[in-house]
Design an enzyme around this catalytic site. Sequence first.
Site, PDB file in Angstrom:
ATOM      1  N   HIS A   1       0.950  -1.018   0.142  1.00 20.33           N
ATOM      2  CA  HIS A   1      -0.003   0.043  -0.157  1.00 20.33           C
ATOM      3  C   HIS A   1       0.997   1.310   0.124  1.00 20.33           C
ATOM      4  O   HIS A   1       2.048   1.297   0.680  1.00 20.33           O
ATOM      5  CB  HIS A   1      -0.925   0.130   1.244  1.00 20.33           C
ATOM      6  CG  HIS A   1      -2.090  -0.862   1.052  1.00 20.33           C
ATOM      7  ND1 HIS A   1      -2.368  -1.534   2.369  1.00 20.33           N
ATOM      8  CD2 HIS A   1      -2.606  -1.426   0.076  1.00 20.33           C
ATOM      9  CE1 HIS A   1      -3.566  -2.384   1.780  1.00 20.33           C
ATOM     10  NE2 HIS A   1      -3.478  -2.571   0.387  1.00 20.33           N
TER      11      HIS A   1
ATOM     12  N   LYS B   1     -14.322   4.297   5.689  1.00 23.74           N
ATOM     13  CA  LYS B   1     -14.616   5.278   4.597  1.00 23.74           C
ATOM     14  C   LYS B   1     -16.061   5.087   3.999  1.00 23.74           C
ATOM     15  O   LYS B   1     -16.764   6.096   3.484  1.00 23.74           O
ATOM     16  CB  LYS B   1     -13.564   4.952   3.165  1.00 23.74           C
ATOM     17  CG  LYS B   1     -13.907   5.824   2.162  1.00 23.74           C
ATOM     18  CD  LYS B   1     -12.768   5.855   1.186  1.00 23.74           C
ATOM     19  CE  LYS B   1     -12.913   4.558   0.273  1.00 23.74           C
ATOM     20  NZ  LYS B   1     -14.016   4.731  -0.734  1.00 23.74           N
TER      21      LYS B   1
END
Length: 998
Positions: free
Chosen positions: A213, A652
């Site tokens: 990531h 999110k």
Amino acid sequence: FVTKQTSPAADDDVVSTTIAAASDATTLAATAEDLATLIPHGGNNIPESQPLSQETQLDPVADAPLISDIEMLSSTLAAVVEKENPAVYKLYTEFRKLGMDRAANPDDVESFNLMTKLAIDMKPDDALGVMKTFSIALNLVNAAEVHHRMRLVRENDKEEMAEDSSSRVGPLPMIEDSIRGTMEILLEEDGVDPEALFQKLITQKCEIVLTAHPTEVNRKTILRKYRKISELLAYLERPDIHPFERAEALNEVRGIVAAIWGSDEIRRNKPTVQKEAAGGNAVIESVLWDAIPSYLRKLDAQCRVTLGRKLPVETAPIKFASWIGGDRDGNPNCTPEVTLEVVTHQRLRAAKLFLNELNVLYSELAISSRFSNELVDLAASVVESEDKIEKYRRVIGHLRKRLVRTVKECEAKLNDMDSSVDLASAEHSRSALSGWEDVEPIVKAEELLSPLRVIYDSLVETGFELVADGHVSDIIRRVAVFGLTLVPLDIREESTRHTLALDAITRHLGIGSYKEWDENARLNWLQSEMNSRRPLFLISDIETNSIGLDPDIRKTLMVYKVAGELEPESLGAYVISQANTASDVLAVMLLQKQFGMTKNNGKLMRVVPLFETLDDLTNSPEQLEALFGVNSYIGSINGKQEVMVGYSDSAKDAGRLAACWAQYIAQEAMSKVAHKHGIEITFFHGKGGTVGRGGNPALYRAILAHPPHTINGRFRVTEQGEMIRQNFGSSEIAQRSLDIYTAALLRESFVKQVEPKQEWRDEMQRVSEASCAAYRHTVRDDPRFVPYFRQATPELELGMLNIGSRPAKRNPKGGVESLRAIPWTFAWAQTRMHLSAWLGVGAGLSSGTEEDKRVLREMYDEWPWFREIISLISMLISKTDFSITKNYDELLVDPSLMSLGDEVRNKLVETRQSVIDVSGTEDIGGPHIQLMRASSTIRNPYVDSINVVQAELLRVLRSMPEDDSPDLTPELKKLKNTRIDALLLSIKGISHGMKNSG
């Protein structure tokens, strides 16, 4: 509110000003001792092992050496910059002084206004130089802190040893989050049986999964330089260092700082997946390869001291895995060919590393008498060897030849792939090992482990136990942890890719559209095909694509062909992202079967559904129930199931509080379903490490706060980007991290866990629903939000960083919902708003009655899980800054959207007050140790300046012509490129200063 939010305590202001001033090359009169006298007194109850960024304030004695190190490094940098570019040096010192003035008096807007004026007036070249200087300065502070963290551990150990001269001291630190401290608590305070403790320790399993990531903003070459600085700081503290050696070391520090200043810190090209994998391998080779056996030696010694038991030599309580090279979700660059290349390269690196270790062992074990019968028989089985009498060498020499054969075969495969991997190393060891062509390569870890075990047992049996506990033990432990693959590679793919692949197959077979079938129809067909002995297709048809598959679908299927041809030890889990039905799991099981990956041949990968949205988490128990009702599936999994819980995407999707509660109740419910069916469930936590993505820097306490009965000695978690560097960037830090993981997992197995009352559950459900509604109202329903987000943050510019091979979006045309969690968090961290961590929290916590507030306070006092959630939110709020975020709005946001910025800041005020109401403290940091107070004392004068310059750079860049515009003259293009470089360095600098990005 603004004053309290941006202002450290008055004493901290003094420290901030003093430290920053002392680091200026023009004001070096203050010594470390002078600075130490100005550090606030009052004691420090934080565990000695915590990083500075997790302490509430600087300690008057313990932190004085840190100040001295920062003073030395800062003055070194200042001297380099002053010599190389006096104009940049002048601007840098002006900005820093204004930053110190602001830290000392946040209510005085004059310093902030002067900073903004300086930023407006700066030339592009000067902006680039100033951003580079600030970025380096913050990295140097971080390097000093890395060393200081271990210094404090050692000092604590010295004090413990001075107080306890008995033989029970042990090699590990006597603090709660160390295995030594944990053992003492369990034995002395909790009354745990020593044998039960020992058995739990040697059977617990923790696997740390390295992912690519993209949050590590530093180049690998630059990281090595900062690590070397930390090592030199440790060297300079040696009491026996000669003045000449000290001078040489200081010169080396100066040389490194000058080299960093002269380096291009910006990645000019996006890394390939292969390069990302090489970066992950570098952490293993340069740090973990030695840190693992070193830590396990200490763990063994601690067991002997505390428990009177020797740790079995093959015990590996912590292992590592990787996603780098197998994570295909949204990354078209991670092809089947890349996966094969990465795995082959990892096997090559492992073989070379073990070959080097056996070369050393061969030279050590020149023993010519006293062997066990088993060792004699093993040596006799070696057909050709020059070692007739030295039987250990005879066995080791044969293993070396087999490893050379392994290396040769891996190199040949990589050459056939036209790999760019450097194959030059280890040639020196091969030339002396003739006959490697006549032996078989080592493929499985057991092939190396078995003879090493015989060597170890023989040494112990014949009186050479000290020799056995040396290098032989280290190699055995490396094999137990790393195997012959370095790290097993997980494969991750998005569920709809499998749906499309099976749809293409069913259409080709003329039996309908798999994609159009409902869940029951899919399950029935999948079960039927899993039980059928007839293949759905020929593998050769997929290879040649004679059936006319879409290229992307063929690519999905070819991953299985590659996986089926690899050694089982090379691979770990097959993770299905966006999994939401039982058929998503069975689809992967069926595709594995079609490519010959079965339980019987040992090639069947465990299939791990990843539940990451609020709906997926809510429905996860029902999906497991359906899955465990499939007999053919149950018969394939050996009574074990792994489930991955997504933290960042769920936050999110629904906001922090709703996501946390959904994760909690989903894990509880899934555990009950697994228990009902007699399945041993392991949760794989996709936390990513950083707070913004669900991680918790107070790792020990975070593990203890997990839902009851969901860990049970089994823990799998991702580590990504900058967190890999923070936790495993040096041998000492890596060993400390391994110790915390081991201790936390052991303590969790025995701790009396708090079961939430029904009243708490009801309250948490109410808060969760209110929080989620408020969060989604802003992020999803308000048409102003997406354009505001894009304008007020550098989200659109993050792609220029070239910090990952994967696109920032799953769907390039989508909005926030398609944005990956990392850039979502990264962008808000840059502007000091940290909206992704707290939005909706205030609405949830403050929405109830007085009775609701009483219950929330009770939950905070008595429920560790809830207290950890609130404390983490407190920490993120303590890092927000009104003036900084408002400046971004004023410079970048369209006037029609400005009102949303004001509304968001009002929600931050509400959230802050609600956290204060729940925690009962005016200190917004709360009791959580990750307060950034001591750390921000040093960093804020730097980071504030970078934020101001970044906002101005964004304003100017967004007003310049696009790259394909005829209005962009060569002169303008040059200025634009310089400003882009300055912007990229500002992004890096803020990441260094905030200690987290995404």
